[in-house]
Design a protein around this motif. Structure first.
Motif, PDB file in Angstrom:
ATOM      1  N   MET B   1      88.806  76.854  53.895  1.00  0.00           N
ATOM      2  CA  MET B   1      87.659  76.050  52.901  1.00  0.00           C
ATOM      3  C   MET B   1      87.644  74.767  53.384  1.00  0.00           C
ATOM      4  O   MET B   1      88.758  74.367  53.941  1.00  0.00           O
ATOM      5  N   ASN B   2      86.427  73.797  53.893  1.00  0.00           N
ATOM      6  CA  ASN B   2      87.072  72.073  54.073  1.00  0.00           C
ATOM      7  C   ASN B   2      86.938  71.717  52.626  1.00  0.00           C
ATOM      8  O   ASN B   2      87.304  71.805  51.406  1.00  0.00           O
ATOM      9  N   ASN B   3      87.691  70.321  53.347  1.00  0.00           N
ATOM     10  CA  ASN B   3      87.880  69.180  52.242  1.00  0.00           C
ATOM     11  C   ASN B   3      86.618  68.780  51.254  1.00  0.00           C
ATOM     12  O   ASN B   3      87.029  69.151  49.991  1.00  0.00           O
ATOM     13  N   LEU B   4      85.503  69.246  51.903  1.00  0.00           N
ATOM     14  CA  LEU B   4      84.223  68.887  50.836  1.00  0.00           C
ATOM     15  C   LEU B   4      84.228  70.216  49.598  1.00  0.00           C
ATOM     16  O   LEU B   4      84.436  70.274  48.329  1.00  0.00           O
ATOM     17  N   LEU B  19      78.488  69.709  37.422  1.00  0.00           N
ATOM     18  CA  LEU B  19      77.027  69.909  38.299  1.00  0.00           C
ATOM     19  C   LEU B  19      77.402  69.373  39.625  1.00  0.00           C
ATOM     20  O   LEU B  19      77.973  68.365  40.028  1.00  0.00           O
ATOM     21  N   ILE B  20      77.395  70.176  40.813  1.00  0.00           N
ATOM     22  CA  ILE B  20      78.028  69.143  42.248  1.00  0.00           C
ATOM     23  C   ILE B  20      76.175  69.392  42.810  1.00  0.00           C
ATOM     24  O   ILE B  20      75.639  70.584  42.979  1.00  0.00           O
ATOM     25  N   VAL B  21      75.494  68.439  42.834  1.00  0.00           N
ATOM     26  CA  VAL B  21      74.247  68.605  44.667  1.00  0.00           C
ATOM     27  C   VAL B  21      74.856  68.110  44.829  1.00  0.00           C
ATOM     28  O   VAL B  21      75.330  66.917  45.643  1.00  0.00           O
ATOM     29  N   GLY B  22      74.336  68.834  46.666  1.00  0.00           N
ATOM     30  CA  GLY B  22      75.571  68.866  47.103  1.00  0.00           C
ATOM     31  C   GLY B  22      74.357  69.828  48.419  1.00  0.00           C
ATOM     32  O   GLY B  22      72.823  70.150  48.664  1.00  0.00           O
ATOM     33  N   PHE B  96      76.984  59.964  36.787  1.00  0.00           N
ATOM     34  CA  PHE B  96      77.542  60.916  37.960  1.00  0.00           C
ATOM     35  C   PHE B  96      78.839  60.274  38.832  1.00  0.00           C
ATOM     36  O   PHE B  96      78.198  59.104  38.366  1.00  0.00           O
ATOM     37  N   MET B  97      79.391  60.780  39.348  1.00  0.00           N
ATOM     38  CA  MET B  97      80.347  60.693  40.570  1.00  0.00           C
ATOM     39  C   MET B  97      79.780  61.178  41.857  1.00  0.00           C
ATOM     40  O   MET B  97      78.565  61.710  42.306  1.00  0.00           O
ATOM     41  N   VAL B  98      80.454  59.935  43.209  1.00  0.00           N
ATOM     42  CA  VAL B  98      79.414  60.093  44.079  1.00  0.00           C
ATOM     43  C   VAL B  98      80.300  60.345  45.140  1.00  0.00           C
ATOM     44  O   VAL B  98      81.549  59.608  45.503  1.00  0.00           O
ATOM     45  N   LEU B  99      80.091  61.181  45.969  1.00  0.00           N
ATOM     46  CA  LEU B  99      80.517  61.928  47.186  1.00  0.00           C
ATOM     47  C   LEU B  99      80.271  61.738  48.198  1.00  0.00           C
ATOM     48  O   LEU B  99      79.355  61.867  48.809  1.00  0.00           O
ATOM     49  N   ILE B 108      85.141  59.833  50.334  1.00  0.00           N
ATOM     50  CA  ILE B 108      85.008  58.535  49.443  1.00  0.00           C
ATOM     51  C   ILE B 108      84.567  58.972  48.137  1.00  0.00           C
ATOM     52  O   ILE B 108      83.037  59.454  48.038  1.00  0.00           O
ATOM     53  N   GLU B 109      85.201  58.985  47.019  1.00  0.00           N
ATOM     54  CA  GLU B 109      84.875  58.550  45.787  1.00  0.00           C
ATOM     55  C   GLU B 109      84.604  57.524  45.262  1.00  0.00           C
ATOM     56  O   GLU B 109      84.709  56.762  44.942  1.00  0.00           O
ATOM     57  N   LEU B 110      82.873  57.724  44.690  1.00  0.00           N
ATOM     58  CA  LEU B 110      83.169  56.163  44.466  1.00  0.00           C
ATOM     59  C   LEU B 110      82.210  56.607  43.180  1.00  0.00           C
ATOM     60  O   LEU B 110      81.237  57.299  42.393  1.00  0.00           O
ATOM     61  N   ASN B 111      82.251  55.720  41.778  1.00  0.00           N
ATOM     62  CA  ASN B 111      82.857  56.390  40.636  1.00  0.00           C
ATOM     63  C   ASN B 111      81.350  55.338  39.755  1.00  0.00           C
ATOM     64  O   ASN B 111      81.632  55.594  38.374  1.00  0.00           O
TER      65      ASN B 111
END
Ligand code: SF4
Ligand code: SF4
Lengths: 153, 267
Positions: B1-4, B19-22, B96-99, B108-111
């Motif tokens: 597993m990688n970081n993400l 939910l994670i949208v990616g 939502f949070m942005v990765l 980078i976490e952007l809240n």
């Protein structure tokens, strides 16, 4: 009565004007008995800000060879800022049309106040001359023909 | 597993995010959007050069609107669109949070919107060299050639509206193309109606297009229609110094004015 001879060609012209300045100005042209080209059909709008670009597209789609858009001078808008908004829209719209290969000389923009009856006659005459030089909007007419065929199908 | 993937797993397991949208691996070397709700599916997530789709468009979709707090994995196109959507009040701070990713690949976490805006300020805004070259090629053509070029392109459009569906900025519940009283845009796809459709689309995106190119990528017939919205975006910058996707509180270029706006064509 279609003719491709540009010398006898009379362009069909639509003028989109605002009620408060240019329409009143055109009225003054008439009451002052100044003669001007009869090619133009005037459509009155409350404000230049109301002249949506789609209306211009529809004028071309219905066979206009040229369009005049005219309203109050900057700072004279009856609704204070309609013409300022319109000006921004025209700046973008005009360049977009040029980018898709339309000849922007087929659209004339002007500010004509209610007191400028003589200027209105001048604007119309000059525009009609300009459109006459450009000849019929043949490239657009080709699209119109093609679309009629498809819509009837 | 990688970081993400690890990060995603932790977030879902924590119960704070639903939910994670990616992106996940798609077919023929492409990435496609993925919606992950279970921690054990986190290993599907990828992030590499193939992930160039702008997925901000999903943020406000009905289907996921009511999901518990969301996370979106964002490339630079997506980030800019989020900023522009924030400016237009279509997404809401804290929903939502942005990765995002730093140059070295760190997450980078952007809240908050403020954090997103700050991060976006560090990104490059403008066309790529290849895109700029395409614009120049068309601008250098004669008027007749430009018309012929676009007439040919417009004649191919089938009005599937994939370009519209893919654009994060095309969010109106009722688009002008669906209005039939009056019928602004013809239903059959002939060149005239297609031209009107594309002029309309570009005009409605003036000062709002973030030049992500997603509309062009979505087109099944590969029409270079992103160039039309690039044109209005470049003009908005040149005339009004307005660049979409840079400020969470800026007004649209065509919604405001300055008395000193300068043109040279009004008689
Ligand atoms: S490039 Fe296309 S998809 Fe991207 S914001 Fe502009 S119009 Fe929308
Ligand atoms: S995606 Fe392509 S074919 Fe579909 S409507 Fe847009 S330009 Fe036309």
């Amino acid at each position: 009565m279609e003719t491709n001879n540009t010398n006898n060609f009379e362009p069909k012209v639509v003028a989109f004007v605002c009620n408060w300045c240019t329409y009143a100005g055109a009225d003054l042209t008439g009451t002052s008995r100044i003669k001007y080209a009869t090619n133009v059909k005037i459509i009155r709008f409350p404000c230049t800000g109301r002249i949506d670009f789609m209306l211009l597209m529809k004028a071309f789609a219905n066979g206009a060879d040229g369009i005049i858009i005219s309203g109050c001078h900057p700072n004279d808008c009856h609704y204070t800022s309609g013409n300022f908004h319109a000006r921004r829209r025209w700046m973008i719209f005009r360049n977009l049309l040029d980018f898709i290969g339309m000849d922007v000389n087929r659209i004339v923009f002007s500010w004509v106040s209610a007191a400028e009856g003589a200027k209105w006659a001048e604007v119309v005459n000059e525009s009609v001359d300009q459109f006459r030089q450009l000849g019929p909007a043949t490239s657009y007419q080709k699209l119109i023909k093609n679309s009629e065929f498809q819509e009837v199908e | 597993m990688n970081n993400l993937q690890q990060k995603a797993q932790q977030l879902l397991e924590s119960g704070n995010y639903g939910l994670i949208v990616g992106y996940e691996k798609g077919t023929s070397g492409k990435a496609r959007p993925v919606f992950i709700r279970k921690a054990e599916h986190a290993s599907k997530l990828i992030f590499d050069e193939s992930c160039d789709q702008n997925i901000a468009v999903y943020l406000y979709r009905q289907e996921i609107k009511h999901d518990k707090k969301k996370v979106i994995v964002a490339n630079h196109h997506t980030l800019k669109s989020i900023v522009e959507l924030a400016a237009e009040n279509q997404v809401f701070d804290g929903d939502f949070m942005v990765l995002a990713f730093a140059g070295n690949g760190d997450i980078i976490e952007l809240n908050t919107f403020e954090e997103i805006e700050k991060h976006v300020a560090t990104l490059y805004h403008g066309l790529t060299e290849a895109e700029a070259a395409m614009m120049k090629k068309i601008e250098d053509m004669s008027l007749e050639d430009r018309w012929a070029f676009w007439e040919n392109e417009f004649s191919k459009c089938i009005k599937c509206y994939a370009c519209r569906a893919s654009c994060p900025m095309c969010y109106c519940p009722t688009c002008t193309v669906e209005i039939n009283q009056p019928q602004w845009i013809s239903v059959p796809s002939h060149t005239l109606g297609n031209l009107e459709w594309h002029v309309m689309r570009a005009m409605h995106l003036a000062g709002r297009c973030v030049t992500c190119g997603q509309c062009g990528k979505a087109c099944p017939l590969e029409l270079p229609i992103q160039l039309l919205t690039y044109k209005v975006a470049l003009d908005s910058k040149q005339f009004f110094d307005s660049v979409a996707g840079t400020s969470i509180c800026a007004d649209n270029a065509l919604a405001i004015f300055k008395p000193e706006d300068h043109e040279n064509f009004i008689r």
